[in-house]
Design a protein around this motif. Structure first.
Motif, PDB file in Angstrom:
ATOM      1  N   ALA A 129       0.828  -1.206   0.000  1.00 28.57           N
ATOM      2  CA  ALA A 129       0.000   0.000   0.000  1.00 28.57           C
ATOM      3  C   ALA A 129       0.860   1.253   0.000  1.00 28.57           C
ATOM      4  O   ALA A 129       0.579   2.222  -0.728  1.00 28.57           O
ATOM      5  CB  ALA A 129      -0.938  -0.018   1.208  1.00 28.57           C
ATOM      6  N   ASP A 130       1.921   1.251   0.801  1.00 22.74           N
ATOM      7  CA  ASP A 130       2.792   2.422   0.891  1.00 22.74           C
ATOM      8  C   ASP A 130       3.534   2.682  -0.421  1.00 22.74           C
ATOM      9  O   ASP A 130       3.939   3.817  -0.694  1.00 22.74           O
ATOM     10  CB  ASP A 130       3.812   2.238   2.018  1.00 22.74           C
ATOM     11  CG  ASP A 130       3.182   2.332   3.398  1.00 22.74           C
ATOM     12  OD1 ASP A 130       2.026   2.778   3.491  1.00 22.74           O
ATOM     13  OD2 ASP A 130       3.852   1.943   4.371  1.00 22.74           O
ATOM     14  N   CYS A 131       3.712   1.627  -1.232  1.00 21.07           N
ATOM     15  CA  CYS A 131       4.482   1.778  -2.475  1.00 21.07           C
ATOM     16  C   CYS A 131       3.588   2.065  -3.682  1.00 21.07           C
ATOM     17  O   CYS A 131       4.081   2.158  -4.807  1.00 21.07           O
ATOM     18  CB  CYS A 131       5.319   0.528  -2.733  1.00 21.07           C
ATOM     19  SG  CYS A 131       6.648   0.789  -3.930  1.00 21.07           S
ATOM     20  N   THR A 132       2.310   2.241  -3.466  1.00 17.60           N
ATOM     21  CA  THR A 132       1.394   2.444  -4.595  1.00 17.60           C
ATOM     22  C   THR A 132       1.801   3.637  -5.442  1.00 17.60           C
ATOM     23  O   THR A 132       1.873   3.561  -6.682  1.00 17.60           O
ATOM     24  CB  THR A 132      -0.042   2.626  -4.077  1.00 17.60           C
ATOM     25  OG1 THR A 132      -0.444   1.441  -3.391  1.00 17.60           O
ATOM     26  CG2 THR A 132      -1.001   2.903  -5.226  1.00 17.60           C
ATOM     27  N   THR A 133       2.092   4.753  -4.802  1.00 19.76           N
ATOM     28  CA  THR A 133       2.443   5.958  -5.553  1.00 19.76           C
ATOM     29  C   THR A 133       3.787   5.797  -6.253  1.00 19.76           C
ATOM     30  O   THR A 133       3.941   6.156  -7.431  1.00 19.76           O
ATOM     31  CB  THR A 133       2.474   7.179  -4.622  1.00 19.76           C
ATOM     32  OG1 THR A 133       1.181   7.352  -4.035  1.00 19.76           O
ATOM     33  CG2 THR A 133       2.858   8.435  -5.383  1.00 19.76           C
ATOM     34  N   ALA A 134       4.777   5.256  -5.544  1.00 18.64           N
ATOM     35  CA  ALA A 134       6.102   5.086  -6.149  1.00 18.64           C
ATOM     36  C   ALA A 134       6.057   4.127  -7.335  1.00 18.64           C
ATOM     37  O   ALA A 134       6.710   4.349  -8.354  1.00 18.64           O
ATOM     38  CB  ALA A 134       7.094   4.583  -5.107  1.00 18.64           C
ATOM     39  N   ALA A 135       5.270   3.054  -7.225  1.00 17.59           N
ATOM     40  CA  ALA A 135       5.177   2.084  -8.314  1.00 17.59           C
ATOM     41  C   ALA A 135       4.494   2.687  -9.532  1.00 17.59           C
ATOM     42  O   ALA A 135       4.839   2.372 -10.676  1.00 17.59           O
ATOM     43  CB  ALA A 135       4.437   0.838  -7.842  1.00 17.59           C
ATOM     44  N   GLY A 136       3.520   3.544  -9.307  1.00 16.94           N
ATOM     45  CA  GLY A 136       2.862   4.233 -10.409  1.00 16.94           C
ATOM     46  C   GLY A 136       2.243   3.275 -11.408  1.00 16.94           C
ATOM     47  O   GLY A 136       1.597   2.296 -11.049  1.00 16.94           O
ATOM     48  N   ALA A 137       2.494   3.536 -12.688  1.00 16.40           N
ATOM     49  CA  ALA A 137       1.832   2.782 -13.751  1.00 16.40           C
ATOM     50  C   ALA A 137       2.252   1.325 -13.803  1.00 16.40           C
ATOM     51  O   ALA A 137       1.529   0.487 -14.358  1.00 16.40           O
ATOM     52  CB  ALA A 137       2.111   3.445 -15.099  1.00 16.40           C
TER      53      ALA A 137
END
Length: 442
Positions: free
Chosen positions: A146-154
Motif C-alpha cells: 500500500a505504501d508503495c502504490t504511488t512510487a510504483a505508479g503505472a
C-alpha cells in the motif's frame, strides 16, 4: 488536439510494431556509458492489455560484437533485479565477453525494478512457520504494498513475466531483428519461457541457464526438487569433509554434528545460515568451520548478518509469476511436505521463501504457471547440485519445449560462472545452430 493526435499515433505504432515510439528503422538512440558501452531506454505500454493508458521505460545496454556480427542477442542475467548498473563494477562485463564475439549483446533490465518504495520489504519469514509470525508478516507485506502504490505508479500490477515478454518483443522489433535470439540465466529463464509461450514463432535461438520452472502451479511440488538437492548436498559435504584433512570437522561425523545443533535453541539461525551456502561447494570450508564453532558453543560465525534494507519490487515481481500458499494452514502444509522430503536442511532451501513469501500482497496482474508449447529452438542447462534452480526444473521445461537439455555437474548460473564445457556448447548453439551431441554432459 495535436497532443491527442500524437498520443494516438504513438499507441498505434506500439500496437503495429510492438516497439517504442520510433520506428524499427530509426532504432533507439544509443549514448555512451560504462567506459565504451552504449545505453538507452525504450518506451512500452505499462499494460500491454490496455496499451493506451500509460507507458513505462525499459533500460538497455549494448556490448558491440567484436567480429563478423551475426545479429543481436538479448540477455537477462537474472534476479529479478537490475543488472545494468553492475556494469560499473570492474570485471562484471567479462562474463559476457564470449557472447559478444559474434553478437551485439543487449542486456535489458525488466520493467519496474528501478522503483524504490518508501519503506523496505518485511524480513523473510523464518522457519519453522508459526501462525503469529505469518499473520504479522502478512500485515507488514500488505502495508509495504500500500505504501508503495504511488512510487510504483503505472507499473503497479504489471510486473509479471508475460508483460516482460511483450517488452522483449518490443525490443526485438525496435532493434530491427526478425527473430529473437535470447540468453536468460536464473530468473531470466522465466522471461524466456514467457516469450516462448507467447511468441514461439519469433524465437531464433535461445539458451536458458539454471531454469526456474514456470510450468508447475503447486508450490510444494515446485519446491521439492530443490529441497532434495540441498539435502543431497549436505550429505556430499559430509563425504568431502571425511576425505579432506583441512575440513574443520575432519574426523567427526558431520551429520551427527548437524543433528546435535538442530536440537539447540540456535537451530533456526543455523539452518538459515547454512541454507544460503549449501548450494556452492566453494562455501563448504567456511560452512563446516562455522558448524564446528557452533558445536563448541560459539554461534557467531553461523549467525546470519543483517541484510541491507531492500525497498525494491523484486519480491513483488516474483509473486506476480509464482503462486504462494493461500493462508497459514496451506503455508504450513508446504513446509511440512518439504520437511518430509528433506528433513535436515533442504526444507529451508526453497527460493524466495515459498511458504508465506507473497502473503498480504494484492493479487493483481498475476501471471500463473502454465504448460509450455513446443518451441524446439531452445537449449537448456541446469547444474546437478543447484538447490535454487534444480536440475528437475530444467529437464521439465526442456521436455515441454521439445528443445535440448544439457546435463551438467555444478551449481547455479553455469555459463556466467565460467563453466568452460557449458560455454563451448552455448557458443556453438547460438553461433552455428549446433546442438550438443546426444548423450553430451558437462
Amino acid at each position: 488536439m495535436k497532443a491527442l493526435l500524437k498520443r494516438v499515433t504513438t499507441i498505434a505504432a506500439l500496437l503495429v510494431t510492438g516497439a517504442g515510439t520510433a520506428t524499427a528503422a530509426d532504432g533507439p538512440a544509443w549514448r555512451d556509458c560504462y567506459d565504451g558501452l552504449s545505453c538507452t531506454e525504450i518506451e512500452v505500454p505499462a499494460d500491454w492489455d490496455d496499451p493506451a493508458r500509460a507507458t513505462v521505460t525499459v533500460p538497455l545496454l549494448r556490448i558491440p560484437a567484436r567480429d563478423r556480427k551475426l545479429g543481436t542477442l538479448l540477455v537477462n542475467p537474472g534476479g529479478p533485479a537490475q543488472s545494468i548498473p553492475l556494469f560499473a563494477v570492474p570485471g562484471y562485463r567479462d562474463q559476457f565477453t564470449g557472447l559478444a564475439a559474434r553478437f551485439d549483446v543487449v542486456v535489458f533490465d525488466p520493467r519496474g525494478l528501478d522503483v524504490t518504495c518508501p519503506a523496505p520489504v518485511p524480513a523473510p519469514l523464518p522457519g519453522p512457520l508459526t501462525r503469529s509470525a505469518y499473520d504479522a508478516y502478512t500485515a507488514a507485506n500488505a502495508e509495504f504494498a500500500a505504501d508503495c502504490t504511488t512510487a510504483a505508479g503505472a507499473v503497479r500490477g504489471h510486473l509479471g513475466a508475460d508483460q516482460v515478454a511483450r517488452d522483449m518483443d518490443a525490443i526485438r522489433a525496435r532493434l530491427g531483428e526478425r527473430r529473437l535470439n535470447y540468453f536468460g540465466s536464473s530468473y531470466g529463464t522465466v522471461y524466456g519461457q514467457a516469450y516462448a509461450a507467447r511468441f514461439g514463432s519469433r524465437v531464433g535461438r535461445m539458451y536458458l541457464d539454471s531454469v526456474l520452472d514456470h510450468t508447475r502451479p503447486d508450490p510444494a511440488a515446485w519446491a521439492r526438487a530443490g529441497a532434495v538437492t540441498a539435502e543431497r548436498n549436505l550429505a556430499r559435504m559430509a563425504r568431502w569433509c571425511a576425505a579432506e584433512a583441512g575440513c574443520a570437522l575432519h574426523g567427526r561425523d558431520v551429520i551427527a554434528v548437524w543433528d546435535g545443533l538442530m536440537a539447540t535453541p540456535d537451530a533456526p539461525a543455523i539452518v538459515a545460515w547454512a541454507a544460503a551456502r549449501i548450494g556452492s561447494d566453494t562455501s563448504w570450508p567456511a560452512l563446516t568451520a562455522g558448524l564446528a564453532s557452533a558445536a563448541a558453543g560459539d554461534t557467531a560465525p553461523a549467525t546470519p548478518r543483517p541484510s541491507p534494507p531492500d525497498a525494491r519490487l523484486a519480491r513483488t515481481a516474483f509473486c506476480a509469476d509464482f503462486p504462494s500458499p493461500d493462508g497459514f494452514r496451506a503455508a504450513k502444509g508446504v513446509e511440512d511436505e518439504l520437511r518430509a522430503a528433506a528433513p535436515r536442511l533442504g526444507w529451508a532451501v526453497h527460493p524466495w521463501r515459498v511458504s508465506g513469501q507473497c502473503a498480504g500482497l494484492p493479487r493483481i496482474g498475476v501471471n500463473p504457471p502454465a504448460a509450455l508449447p513446443p518451441v524446439p529452438r531452445i537449449l537448456v542447462a541446469n547444474g546437478d547440485d543447484d538447490p535454487l534452480t534444480p536440475a528437475e526444473h530444467g529437464r521439465r521445461v526442456a521436455g515441454q519445449l521439445g528443445g535440448r537439455y544439457l546435463p551438467s555437474a555444478g551449481g547455479h548460473a553455469l555459463y556466467l560462472r565460467g563453466n568452460a564445457c557449458v560455454r563451448g556448447h552455448v557458443h556453438r548453439w547460438l553461433e552455428n545452430a549446433e546442438w550438443p551431441a546426444a548423450g553430451a554432459r558437462c
